[in-house]
Design a protein around this motif. Structure first.
Motif, short mmCIF file in Angstrom:
data_model
loop_
_atom_site.label_atom_id
_atom_site.label_comp_id
_atom_site.label_asym_id
_atom_site.label_seq_id
_atom_site.Cartn_x
_atom_site.Cartn_y
_atom_site.Cartn_z
N SER A 1 0.94 4.05 -3.00
CA SER A 1 0.51 5.31 -2.19
C SER A 1 1.61 6.47 -3.58
O SER A 1 1.14 7.43 -3.95
N SER B 1 0.78 -1.34 0.33
CA SER B 1 -0.13 0.37 -0.14
C SER B 1 0.70 1.22 -0.26
O SER B 1 0.61 1.97 -0.60
N THR B 2 2.31 1.16 0.79
CA THR B 2 3.44 2.48 0.59
C THR B 2 3.99 2.17 -0.60
O THR B 2 3.90 3.52 -1.18
N ILE B 3 3.76 1.53 -1.08
CA ILE B 3 4.99 1.95 -2.85
C ILE B 3 2.95 1.95 -4.15
O ILE B 3 3.77 2.95 -4.67
#
Lengths: 376, 376
Positions: A162, A158-160
């Motif tokens: 984002s 999810s961070t990637i």
């Protein structure tokens, strides 16, 4: 239905399912029905009305190739009829092939953030939720259950993701939202794409059974799969869409936020049947009118209970419909019958669930062990 | 400097540090200087000019109570002079008390998302970065190093925080940004607040040494600490702010994005000293003018090298300044001297780092073991 978008967090009413096709590109299920040897009641009764790339999953079934079925639940204490619908699809699509693996996400971080439930609380609720899906027929041998609070891969993705979405892309899909909801959407995209990571054997078809109002999450996950296909080799995830049930209180979809609008698998048989007996119906103002014009089964939440869940078979569901619209079935008796079906289902379900609570605990433990053994 | 906000991701120039006080509420360090028995060169040379709640940390030192010092690095391959500044502060504040613990975050997910570096790549770089801070004096006995990709607690907190911030709050602090940067800010807030979790002994003072342009992250973390103080008992984290170095290429701050603007601790002594010799200076157009008017040390990146890093003591730094502004020091000789200090520093540093690479590996391993042993 909003002309421009579906709202996965709101109370969407969808009046015209065919518009989902023209506006959002959801394809009909009907042309694929012939490919199912024993269609589920969701398929045979037109509850699962739409799909995206379902053919990838059907091909995997036919060719005996691995695929995944992905769903999840927020462990906030209730397993409601909407969760049951998703679970029914999950169980059915798992049953189609020995090569199917179910991934089931327990969104405990969301339950903490939204409902203030501690991880201790949600851990207990999760065990019960897992017992619910086992009681509904999930095969624990080919299922991986994980908690959001423990699955670093999802958070990492999810961070990637984002970084590769733009605010405009999110606005186009979801409308203007607070960052918490956007992040929640990115985490769900992580959930949907996780089964395709190398840790789990790499790219494969993944079917996500969802209510029609959840399509924005599917579109986001598919967009992200395409954006990151070079890195991860992702195939676009597939989805199957079910209709939304009318609320027992009339109109709109059943919603956790309006408990009277439905019931949960935790309610006692008598509580639940009381709700059914006092439900809004598609009946006419008077018995005379009902006899003359027939009932409106198409907007009746009591008929939905038969069709979506509790009719003993398709013939039963059709008969209820026919008798209603032909004016030979009155709402009072119809509700009585539905209430007694609900009562019996819950009695049986509670017994089954009770007997499966240790298996649920075991599935959570073995999943945790399995997940810890995979990975970089 | 933008009148309304500081940009932690851009190339802020800060012309007037006193404005940071009136506009953002950063307090001066000066009134607290008497509380340091042996001030660091950052303190004695006015490099650390500002603070928020530093008194909490100083009280902890005096009362022999636990506190944490928190910083981190994106393992994208360079450990530049800005990282050294933060590390110098970290090492100094760790040295003030046996009750100090350093938390050092390796932002490997960011390095993946921003720079496309695999976790394999960043793992190697991280080991080298840790050797760098050990070579700069970090005591590994009271340090915990963790990777963003492995620390679920930080991810969990950032998700929880994402629900309690509003888009307006983020816009007020950071301006209109893409969601990836907002999420990155929330993750940093998780890093800053992690040392106060029950797993690490609960609420305590936490000092974050940062460049002045990073104040938005501090404000966000402090806002979130206040918002979640009932749940977690957080105290507001403290910060100490250092001035930004002028770029060797003139103006603006040194930046990773403009490699010629500074050098990294990985550069060879001859590469780095070449950059120093060709640096922009605060010198006058002619030798005659320089003799008559004096140099402008206050805007000179070469003087910054002495003051911030390489002058052998405060007297040396002051002498360089005096000779420059009095017109007795010419830029050529000044650069030669600086270049030779840089050369010597890097030679020594590389030797020290080389000898500490196993210790760095060991610190990463022992930290990982420690982190796995804590928590639910």
């Amino acid at each position: 239905m909003d002309k421009d978008r579906l709202d996965p967090w709101g109370s969407s009413t969808i009046k015209d399912y065919s518009r989902l096709q023209s506006e959002f590109g959801i394809e009909p299920v009907a042309p694929l029905l012939q490919r199912f040897k024993t269609p589920s009641h969701h398929l045979s009764r037109g509850i699962d009305f739409g799909q995206r790339d379902l053919v990838r999953v059907l091909d995997a079934v036919d060719k005996n190739k691995p695929y995944a079925v992905m769903s999840g639940i927020k462990p906030d204490g209730s397993f409601h009829l909407g969760n049951k619908m998703t679970a029914d699809d999950m169980v059915y699509f798992q049953s189609l092939s020995k090569k199917a693996t179910v991934f089931y996400a327990i969104a405990d971080v969301e339950a903490y953030a939204d409902n203030g439930l501690s991880f201790n609380d949600t851990s207990k609720i999760a065990t019960k939720n897992v017992a619910d899906i086992l009681a509904l027929g999930l095969d624990p041998e080919r299922a991986v259950v994980y908690k959001q609070s423990e699955e670093m891969r999802v958070m990492r993705m999810s961070t990637i993701f984002s970084r590769s979405v733009t605010n405009n892309m999110l606005k186009a899909i979801y409308g203007e939202r607070q960052i918490g909801l956007y992040l929640s959407a990115l985490i769900q995209a992580g959930d949907i794409l996780m089964p395709q990571l190398a840790d789990f054997g790499g790219p494969k078809p993944v079917l996500v059974p969802v209510g029609a109002d959840q399509d924005p999450h599917i579109r986001l996950a598919r967009d992200l799969a395409a954006k990151h296909s070079d890195e991860f080799g992702f195939e676009p995830p597939s989805a199957i869409y079910h209709r939304l049930e009318f609320a027992l209180t009339g109109g709109y979809k059943m919603s956790k936020r309006v408990p009277e609008s439905g019931f949960t698998l935790d309610d006692t048989p008598s509580e639940a049947s009381k709700r059914v007996l006092s439900a809004f119906t598609g009946g006419r103002a008077t018995v005379e009118e009902q006899r003359r014009l027939g009932g409106r089964a198409d907007v009746c939440p009591v008929y939905d209970l038969y069709r979506f869940h509790f009719a003993i078979d398709d013939e039963h569901s059709q008969r209820v419909y026919r008798e209603c619209v032909e004016g030979t079935r009155m709402c009072g008796e119809c509700k009585q019958e539905a209430a007694s079906l609900v009562r019996r289902f819950l009695q049986d379900h509670h017994k089954r669930r009770e007997a499966l609570i240790d298996d649920a605990r075991e599935l959570l433990t073995s999943s945790r062990r399995f997940l810890a053994s995979t990975g970089r």
